[in-house]
Write an enzyme that holds these catalytic residues in place. Structure first.
Site, mmCIF file in Angstrom:
data_model
loop_
_atom_site.group_PDB
_atom_site.id
_atom_site.type_symbol
_atom_site.label_atom_id
_atom_site.label_comp_id
_atom_site.label_asym_id
_atom_site.label_seq_id
_atom_site.Cartn_x
_atom_site.Cartn_y
_atom_site.Cartn_z
ATOM 1 N N HIS A 148 0.873 -1.182 0.000
ATOM 2 C CA HIS A 148 0.000 0.000 0.000
ATOM 3 C C HIS A 148 0.903 1.222 0.000
ATOM 4 C CE1 HIS A 148 -3.434 -2.562 1.861
ATOM 5 N NE2 HIS A 148 -3.561 -2.478 0.542
ATOM 6 N N GLU A 151 1.910 3.956 2.789
ATOM 7 C CA GLU A 151 2.433 3.506 4.083
ATOM 8 C C GLU A 151 3.957 3.609 4.085
ATOM 9 O OE1 GLU A 151 0.560 -0.334 4.443
ATOM 10 O OE2 GLU A 151 -1.446 0.551 4.404
ATOM 11 N N ARG A 206 -3.384 4.700 -2.193
ATOM 12 C CA ARG A 206 -3.202 3.361 -1.616
ATOM 13 C C ARG A 206 -2.936 2.288 -2.672
ATOM 14 N NH1 ARG A 206 -5.635 0.076 2.737
ATOM 15 N NH2 ARG A 206 -6.560 -1.834 1.931
ATOM 16 N N HIS A 275 3.159 -3.229 6.905
ATOM 17 C CA HIS A 275 2.148 -2.206 6.615
ATOM 18 C C HIS A 275 2.198 -1.132 7.695
ATOM 19 C CE1 HIS A 275 -0.472 -4.374 3.578
ATOM 20 N NE2 HIS A 275 0.251 -5.374 4.038
ATOM 21 N N GLU A 349 1.430 -4.238 11.246
ATOM 22 C CA GLU A 349 0.943 -2.874 11.045
ATOM 23 C C GLU A 349 1.772 -1.999 11.978
ATOM 24 O OE1 GLU A 349 -1.230 -1.602 8.986
ATOM 25 O OE2 GLU A 349 -2.424 -3.299 8.246
#
Length: 388
Positions: A148, A151, A206, A275, A349
């Site tokens: 993505h 990020e 994204r 991410h 994440e």
């Protein structure tokens, strides 16, 4: 300081269409009065130089950071000197691929750059391979980042990790023992077109930048495009959605390049996807709330990794399966990896929990990378000790 500047470059702006950013530099310009602000605005607003403000002027006395493309370096320097504006070069070269080349060149017996394909807009896709073996498909671990594009902390963390691996081999017992038993493949920019677009047009983009006949919108969510319950829950058939799954599984060449490489290799034991944001450490499944066959082991490994990560500066991560920790998500990378025999599949994440979100400031890059490494190392050590 050198590393801080390099990682600052990874999250700074870039110039549209100049995919490799050869020779671009970031200038820090000191403005002390209104007249100097006017001169600086004249420079920045000139179409001739193609400049991008990284850090704009907000208060007198605070520096302004400006990205200068290589073709404009000399005229911009001339302008600054002729107008009496004080400046320094804080980032010598804005280019991930050059840093990959540098790592491979500095450690030729350990690291190599491998092209695995290209993006929709024909940008090359390179991985760094770290290996002490010769001539065989040793057990391997895949480290993915930047799928993505917005990020940015994921790409920066990946590049920090790459340098950590090569500099630690032969010195750090954990890194050395891991590489004695398996190879590591690191893809720092899994969505290069989107990454460039976030620097040139839309910071919060994204998706990929693919275009399909008859589609009213551009791009596919590359983490809904894998062949793992494709087009199921948590993905959209609307091409304008942020989670559009694409016309078919592996429709995105960026995804297919990774799939083809991993399947051809045939001996991957781990797959980790970086991410941001939310501070989570997750494992399959995303496409169902049903427990994965190895969920108990994966949960234990993830909790040990989260504990190791927190040991550095106290950053707390929540742990669990994707579907139960955040939301349903079909067509994800780690679900595909797990369903294709790669047992140790995890998603990080990274920082933070929403205060900055995708706009994590540069001073958090290295702390994020350092703590993430402790989690990554914990997982890698488990894979090393539980090859199958």
């Amino acid at each position: 300081m050198m590393w801080l500047l390099f990682f600052g470059a990874l999250i700074g702006p870039s110039i549209c269409g100049r995919e490799k950013f050869f020779g671009d530099q970031v200038f820090r310009i000191n403005v002390r009065n209104g007249d100097e602000i006017s001169k600086l605005n004249e420079l920045v607003n000139s179409d001739n130089f193609k400049l991008n403000l990284w850090k704009p002027c907000s208060t007198l006395g605070l520096p302004v950071d400006v990205l200068v493309p290589s073709v404009s370096l000399q005229p911009v320097k001339f302008f600054l000197k002729s107008q009496g504006l004080d400046y320094s070069v804080t980032i010598e070269d804005l280019q991930i691929y050059q840093e990959m080349d540098s790592i491979a060149g500095d450690f030729p017996d350990l690291a190599s750059r491998v092209k695995i394909g290209h993006s929709f807009e024909n940008r090359p896709m390179y991985v760094l391979k770290f290996s002490t073996g010769r001539g065989c498909q040793r057990p391997a671990l895949w480290l993915n980042a930047g799928i993505h594009s917005r990020e940015w902390i994921s790409q920066a963390t990946a590049m920090w990790t790459a340098r950590k691996i090569v500099s630690g081999y032969g010195k750090d017992p954990a890194i050395t023992s891991i590489l004695e038993k398996m190879d590591i493949f690191l893809l720092p920019v899994a969505n290069p077109d989107g990454y460039v677009y976030t620097h040139t047009q839309n910071r919060l983009w994204r998706k990929t930048r693919s275009q399909y006949p008859g589609s009213p919108c551009i791009g596919v969510d590359p983490n809904r495009n894998w062949n793992a319950s494709f087009a199921g829950g948590g993905a959209s058939g609307n091409p304008c959605s942020e989670i559009y799954h694409g016309p078919h599984a592996n429709s995105e060449v960026e995804v297919k390049s990774v799939v083809d490489f991993i399947q051809k290799h045939g001996n991957f034991k781990g797959f980790i996807d970086l991410h941001s944001y939310s501070q989570l450490l997750m494992y399959p499944y995303g496409y169902t709330t049903k427990k994965a066959p190895d969920a108990d082991e994966l949960d234990k490994v993830a909790r040990r990794a989260a504990k190791a990560l927190a040991s550095l500066s106290g950053t707390q991560y929540h742990v669990g399966s994707t579907s139960t920790t955040v939301y349903p998500a079909s067509g994800s990378s780690i679900d595909w990896a797990y369903d294709n025999g790669i047992k140790y599949a995890f998603t990080f994440e990274l920082r933070d929990t929403g205060h900055y979100g995708f706009l994590l400031p540069a001073n958090q890059i290295i702390p994020t990378a350092e703590e993430t490494w402790l989690g990554l190392k914990t997982i890698m050590e488990h894979v090393r000790d539980h090859l199958y």
